[in-house]
Design a protein around this motif. Structure first.
Motif, short mmCIF file in Angstrom:
data_model
loop_
_atom_site.label_atom_id
_atom_site.label_comp_id
_atom_site.label_asym_id
_atom_site.label_seq_id
_atom_site.Cartn_x
_atom_site.Cartn_y
_atom_site.Cartn_z
N SER A 208 22.48 24.57 26.75
CA SER A 208 21.81 23.64 27.31
C SER A 208 22.64 22.48 27.63
O SER A 208 22.37 21.58 28.39
CB SER A 208 20.54 23.25 26.70
N ASN A 209 23.59 22.08 26.74
CA ASN A 209 24.55 21.11 26.78
C ASN A 209 25.70 21.08 27.70
O ASN A 209 26.18 20.33 28.56
CB ASN A 209 24.92 20.60 25.64
N ASP A 210 26.59 22.54 27.63
CA ASP A 210 27.53 22.73 28.52
C ASP A 210 27.68 23.84 29.42
O ASP A 210 28.52 24.09 30.05
CB ASP A 210 28.64 22.91 27.29
N GLY A 211 26.48 24.55 29.44
CA GLY A 211 26.38 25.75 30.44
C GLY A 211 27.08 26.67 29.93
O GLY A 211 27.46 27.09 28.78
N ALA A 212 27.41 27.90 30.79
CA ALA A 212 27.94 28.99 30.66
C ALA A 212 28.97 29.72 31.80
O ALA A 212 28.75 29.09 32.90
CB ALA A 212 26.86 30.24 30.40
N VAL A 213 29.90 30.28 31.24
CA VAL A 213 30.91 30.76 32.07
C VAL A 213 31.16 32.32 31.96
O VAL A 213 31.40 32.57 30.72
CB VAL A 213 31.95 30.08 32.41
N THR A 214 31.20 33.42 32.77
CA THR A 214 31.49 34.37 32.66
C THR A 214 32.68 34.82 33.43
O THR A 214 32.67 34.34 34.60
CB THR A 214 30.31 35.20 33.30
N ILE A 215 33.63 35.38 32.80
CA ILE A 215 35.06 35.77 33.55
C ILE A 215 35.20 37.10 33.76
O ILE A 215 35.15 37.90 32.77
CB ILE A 215 36.09 34.96 32.72
N LEU A 216 35.45 37.51 34.83
CA LEU A 216 35.76 39.15 35.23
C LEU A 216 37.12 39.31 35.79
O LEU A 216 37.71 38.70 36.74
CB LEU A 216 34.63 39.25 36.20
N GLY A 217 37.72 40.08 35.03
CA GLY A 217 39.19 40.53 35.44
C GLY A 217 39.30 41.97 35.45
O GLY A 217 38.66 42.65 34.58
N ILE A 218 40.20 42.43 36.25
CA ILE A 218 40.63 43.77 36.60
C ILE A 218 42.02 44.09 36.07
O ILE A 218 43.06 43.36 36.69
CB ILE A 218 40.37 44.33 37.77
N LEU A 219 42.38 44.79 34.92
CA LEU A 219 43.64 44.97 34.46
C LEU A 219 44.46 46.15 34.82
O LEU A 219 43.89 47.28 34.70
CB LEU A 219 43.50 44.78 33.10
N ASP A 220 45.64 46.01 35.22
CA ASP A 220 46.61 47.29 35.30
C ASP A 220 47.06 47.49 33.91
O ASP A 220 48.01 46.60 33.35
CB ASP A 220 47.73 46.92 36.30
N THR A 221 46.71 48.34 33.29
CA THR A 221 47.27 48.64 31.83
C THR A 221 48.58 49.16 31.82
O THR A 221 49.28 49.11 30.63
CB THR A 221 46.31 49.91 31.36
N ARG A 222 49.45 49.52 32.72
CA ARG A 222 50.67 50.07 32.80
C ARG A 222 51.58 48.66 32.60
O ARG A 222 52.58 48.68 32.34
CB ARG A 222 51.00 50.88 34.07
N THR A 223 51.03 47.79 33.54
CA THR A 223 51.91 46.42 33.73
C THR A 223 51.50 45.21 32.75
O THR A 223 52.09 44.08 32.39
CB THR A 223 51.90 46.03 35.10
#
Length: 529
Positions: free
Chosen positions: A439-454
């Motif tokens: 209620s005070n600060d809100g919310a953020v969702t972060i989505l990332g796609i990872l190359d596991t080799r690098t």
């Protein structure tokens, strides 16, 4: 809720609820912690209820879910109120009705009941006799010498018990900071009459749904000024119907009408009595203030808040007052007129009781820390030894042995939250902290796609933000903070998905705190490419 134990058996005096504060969003009510009783439910001899207010009976349905056949002892009106609540929970209780002056056994507990007056009729104090000693519990009380129902607090009975020897005295602390004596309920009649005499249009009165004495004053004023009365709100309709049926509320014939009939009546001939005096968002008065009720407040209406302002509810109450005023209502409340008197004994009354009861030990109860401490100081000033006045918090165990009360331990006494249909469960302190943070600060969702080799992202991270402005500047700064943190981590080793989620959360948290002085609830999701 107070639990007494003797010879392995338990007696519970009152079982109420607390109401949530603004720091407890999404919570309906707060229950006592029953965890210390769950292994001993069969040892409970009875629940004794001193009066019918929610903070003394509201938890009963939840305790009876644990064991449905626990006997409930109380006065006629109190049992009627609790029975109505239990019907909503589909529980049929075992009821034992008592009156002042009666004595009754409950296992090893010999109970005597004494009349006390309060803001609700039919209140009782209870004296508990056991082989270990005599305990007197006042419940909520005051010493109104001109009560509306002519039912005086039984001071001769208190004095008689004092002569017998009270080993432990539990006294109402709510008004211990207030000097003198609490004024009589009759004293607010002129202020209520002035409201009725000067109101040009409708009068809307808001009060607790169990405040029978105050509602009686309003009904009497309506009769004197030739206005019809309607009740609004499920609990108000239910409780006043019970009180009238049992004779605790006197309503002249023909005075009550259905609220639907108001449209056909003149505005200066009606009074509406509803709930919501504490600013409860779902109560009738708050919905009127928000224009969400079928009754629309208009210019010239008068709203009378005929109850106290409970600490912690100030913001909610003033928000409702502002809303009502916006639509043209004249709002009359305790701050600008004498329209409320307390139902609790002030310092002078408490001192009087200490002097006639002459207790060996005292536990001030029913109040916040400052009230308990003030009440303890009063007991000490009347001669009770300081080491025999115990100011204790919820969960503390006190033993009474050979006439001496001592703190000997502690049991679990956490707040148990009811949210929707769920009791406890997800309604923990941690969950509430998340709700407040949201209620005070809100919310953020972060989505990332990872190359596991690098250990690198295959494309820029995506953000889903709620509760604050997500502009280009914010996106660029957030992306840079994450990219910088990821490069630093990969210099040490190639990160995996779980590690990258931690990097997302920690780097954005640091950047948001440094840049915006806020920390939203951050959820990081990494998908392996």
């Amino acid at each position: 809720m107070t639990v007494f134990e003797h010879k392995g058996k338990l007696l519970i005096v009152d079982c109420g609820v607390l109401f949530p504060e603004e720091t407890q969003p999404g919570i309906n009510v707060i229950l006592p912690d029953f965890s210390s009783l769950r292994d001993r439910l069969q040892d409970i001899e009875a629940i004794v209820l001193t009066h019918g207010h929610e903070d003394h009976i509201g938890g009963v349905p939840y305790l009876l879910r644990e064991r449905k056949d626990i006997p409930i002892i109380g006065s006629q009106l109190t049992l009627a109120f609790v029975t109505a609540k239990l019907e909503e929970h589909r529980i049929t209780p075992r009821l034992i009705e008592v009156k002042e002056g009666q004595r009754r056994k409950a296992g090893p507990f010999d109970l005597e009941f004494l009349a006390v007056n309060h803001s609700i009729p039919d209140g009782l104090a209870v004296a508990i006799r056991t082989e270990a000693g005599l305990v007197l519990v006042t419940g909520d009380f005051k010493m109104d010498q001109f009560p509306l129902d002519n039912r005086l607090t039984d001071l001769p009975g208190f004095a008689r018990l004092g002569e017998e020897g009270v080993d432990l005295f539990l006294t109402d602390s709510t008004n211990a900071e207030v000097p003198g004596f609490t004024v009589t309920e009759e004293d607010i009649r002129p202020a209520i009459d002035a409201v009725f005499r000067t109101a040009p249009r409708r009068i809307i009165v808001s009060s607790f749904a169990s405040h029978v004495h105050r509602i009686q004053q309003v009904i009497d004023a309506a009769a004197r000024h030739n206005r019809k009365v309607a009740f609004v709100g499920r609990s108000m309709v239910r409780n006043m119907g019970i009180a009238e049926k049992l004779g605790f509320l006197q309503v002249p014939k023909g005075l009550l009408v259905d609220v639907k009939a108001f449209d056909r009546m003149k505005d200066d001939k009606v009074v509406l009595i509803c709930t919501g005096s504490q600013g409860e968002p779902m109560a009738a008065l708050a919905r009127m203030a928000n224009r969400e009720h079928t009754i629309k407040i208009g210019e010239g209406d008068t709203v009378l808040l005929a109850s106290s302002l409970i600490p912690g509810n100030e913001n909610s109450i003033y928000r409702v007052i502002n809303g009502l005023t916006r639509w043209g209502a004249n709002v009359v409340h305790k701050g600008n007129a004498k329209v409320h008197v307390s139902g609790h004994a002030s310092a002078g009354e408490l001192v009087y009781c200490y002097n006639i009861v002459k207790p060996k030990n005292v536990i001030p109860y029913h109040g916040e820390w400052r009230h308990l401490k003030s009440n303890a100081d009063l007991a000490i000033r009347t001669g009770v030894p300081e080491d025999q006045v115990l100011v204790v918090e919820d969960g503390v165990v006190v033993d009474l042995v050979d006439g001496v009360a001592k703190v000997t331990g502690r049991v679990a006494a956490e707040l148990v939250f009811v949210h929707g249909m769920t009791v406890g469960g997800g309604g923990s302190e941690e969950a509430l902290a998340d709700r407040v943070q949201l209620s005070n600060d809100g919310a953020v969702t972060i989505l990332g796609i990872l190359d596991t080799r690098t250990g690198l992202l295959t494309e820029p991270v995506e953000f889903i933000a709620r509760g604050f402005v997500q502009d280009n500047e914010w996106i660029q700064g957030a992306t840079k903070s994450i990219d910088d943190a990821l490069r630093a981590a990969n210099k040490v080793k190639i990160v995996n998905g779980a590690e990258l989620e931690d990097i997302f959360t920690q780097s954005l948290t640091r950047w948001m705190q440094r840049k915006y002085r806020r920390i939203p609830v951050i959820t990081s999701v990494v998908v392996d490419a």
